[in-house]
Write a protein that holds these residues in place. Structure first.
Motif, PDB file in Angstrom:
ATOM      1  N   ASP A 230     -83.229  44.813 -18.104  1.00 13.67           N
ATOM      2  CA  ASP A 230     -81.976  44.805 -18.841  1.00 13.67           C
ATOM      3  C   ASP A 230     -81.417  46.235 -18.845  1.00 13.67           C
ATOM      4  O   ASP A 230     -82.090  47.193 -18.457  1.00 13.67           O
ATOM      5  N   TYR A 231     -80.185  46.353 -19.306  1.00 12.89           N
ATOM      6  CA  TYR A 231     -79.486  47.639 -19.207  1.00 12.89           C
ATOM      7  C   TYR A 231     -80.219  48.775 -19.913  1.00 12.89           C
ATOM      8  O   TYR A 231     -80.405  49.854 -19.325  1.00 12.89           O
ATOM      9  N   GLU A 233     -83.352  49.206 -20.412  1.00 11.00           N
ATOM     10  CA  GLU A 233     -84.548  49.593 -19.665  1.00 11.00           C
ATOM     11  C   GLU A 233     -84.177  50.374 -18.410  1.00 11.00           C
ATOM     12  O   GLU A 233     -84.862  51.332 -18.029  1.00 11.00           O
TER      13      GLU A 233
END
Length: 309
Positions: A230-231, A233
């Motif tokens: 996800d963004y 991470e």
């Protein structure tokens, strides 16, 4: 589905590019998952080559020319006994010379030594080098003749990393190698030229970039892993622009901050010339720009600008 909007990122993603994908394909996929408009890569990898591909985001795209100029390191395999039109395993075989005896190790060592240092390469016809505004592979596909250009390259290291071995069931020998090279070097041409030094056709049959643009394979994240994140991470894998700048730092006064933000030239009487010829300049803790010294005019000019307009 529309790409989710995120604030502009400025930094670098170090990707372990898989085989069977273009460098452009890597950038296209990362553009979608990061939502970044400004994105590019430093140092193209052919589809059949894996390894370190540095992707620049936002203001870091200004550094692509700098990143591409840094040495790159590769590991790979060269096979002696046949050559292809592309000088790698993807091309059609154009020459074959079955080996009837093992290659002499002393001759191989001498050939590698001859290809270390500053050399001239003639890239293969199936390459993206441009001649008269047209790429060489376009001439090849059209069946048109063209004079192949000569290119300068520097080979810092060209090490044999495995014994010569026979290819199972084939009259060919192969060896593994490690090569550290300058910008613009064709490793497949280096493999081909090694064969030419020995009087044999040769082909690069495997290649991996293990370091490039100041990063190593240990720092690279597999592309599939990045695409699954996800963004937030992904953000943890973005390297700051400052991480690739090696020049002396200069923290500016308030007046100097104003001058730098307006792209003004700085006289040598204000900033003495340094050995590096560059300064990375900061307003307190914020990187504003990189300035380069103009020896002709004896002043400092903005080379890379990162401050907010």
């Amino acid at each position: 589905m529309a790409t989710e909007k995120h604030p502009e990122l400025s930094g670098l993603l170090v990707v372990n590019k898989p085989k069977e994908m273009t460098s452009f394909g890597v950038v296209a996929r990362l553009r979608r998952v990061t939502g970044q408009k400004k994105i590019g890569h430093a140092g193209t990898l052919d589809p059949n080559v894996e390894g370190v591909l540095v992707v620049a985001l936002g203001k870091a795209t200004k550094l692509i020319d700098l990143l591409q100029s840094r040495p790159k390191t590769y590991t790979g395999t060269v096979t002696f006994g046949y050559a292809t039109e592309s000088q790698d395993a993807d091309g059609a075989v154009v020459e074959e010379q079955p080996l009837t005896a093992a290659i002499d190790q002393g001759q191989l060592d001498a050939a590698r030594a001859d290809l270390t240092g500053d050399i001239i390469q003639i890239p293969p016809i199936y390459s993206a080098v441009k001649v008269n505004g047209k790429r060489l592979y376009e001439y090849a596909r059209a069946g048109e003749e063209v004079e192949l250009p000569k290119r300068e390259a520097t080979i810092y290291r060209f090490d044999q990393t495995s014994p010569l071995t026979w290819v199972e069931g084939q009259p060919y020998q192969q060896m593994d190698f490690l090569a550290q090279v300058s910008k613009g070097t064709y490793i497949r041409t280096l493999a081909y030229d090694l064969g030419q030094k020995l009087g044999l056709p040769a082909t690069m049959t495997a290649l991996k970039r293990t370091a490039g643009s100041g990063f190593t394979i240990d720092q690279a994240v597999p592309l599939d892993d990045l695409l699954a994140m996800d963004y937030p991470e992904i953000l943890t894998h973005v390297h700051a622009i400052e991480s690739v700048l090696t020049w002396p730092k200069k923290v500016l006064t308030q007046d100097e901050v104003f001058a730098v933000k307006n792209g003004q030239k700085i006289p040598v009487s204000t900033w003495p010339q340094n050995e590096a010829g560059y300064y990375q300049v900061y307003g307190q803790d914020q990187l504003l720009a990189v300035y380069a010294f103009d020896t002709d005019q004896q002043l400092w000019r903005s080379r890379y600008f990162f401050a907010q307009n």
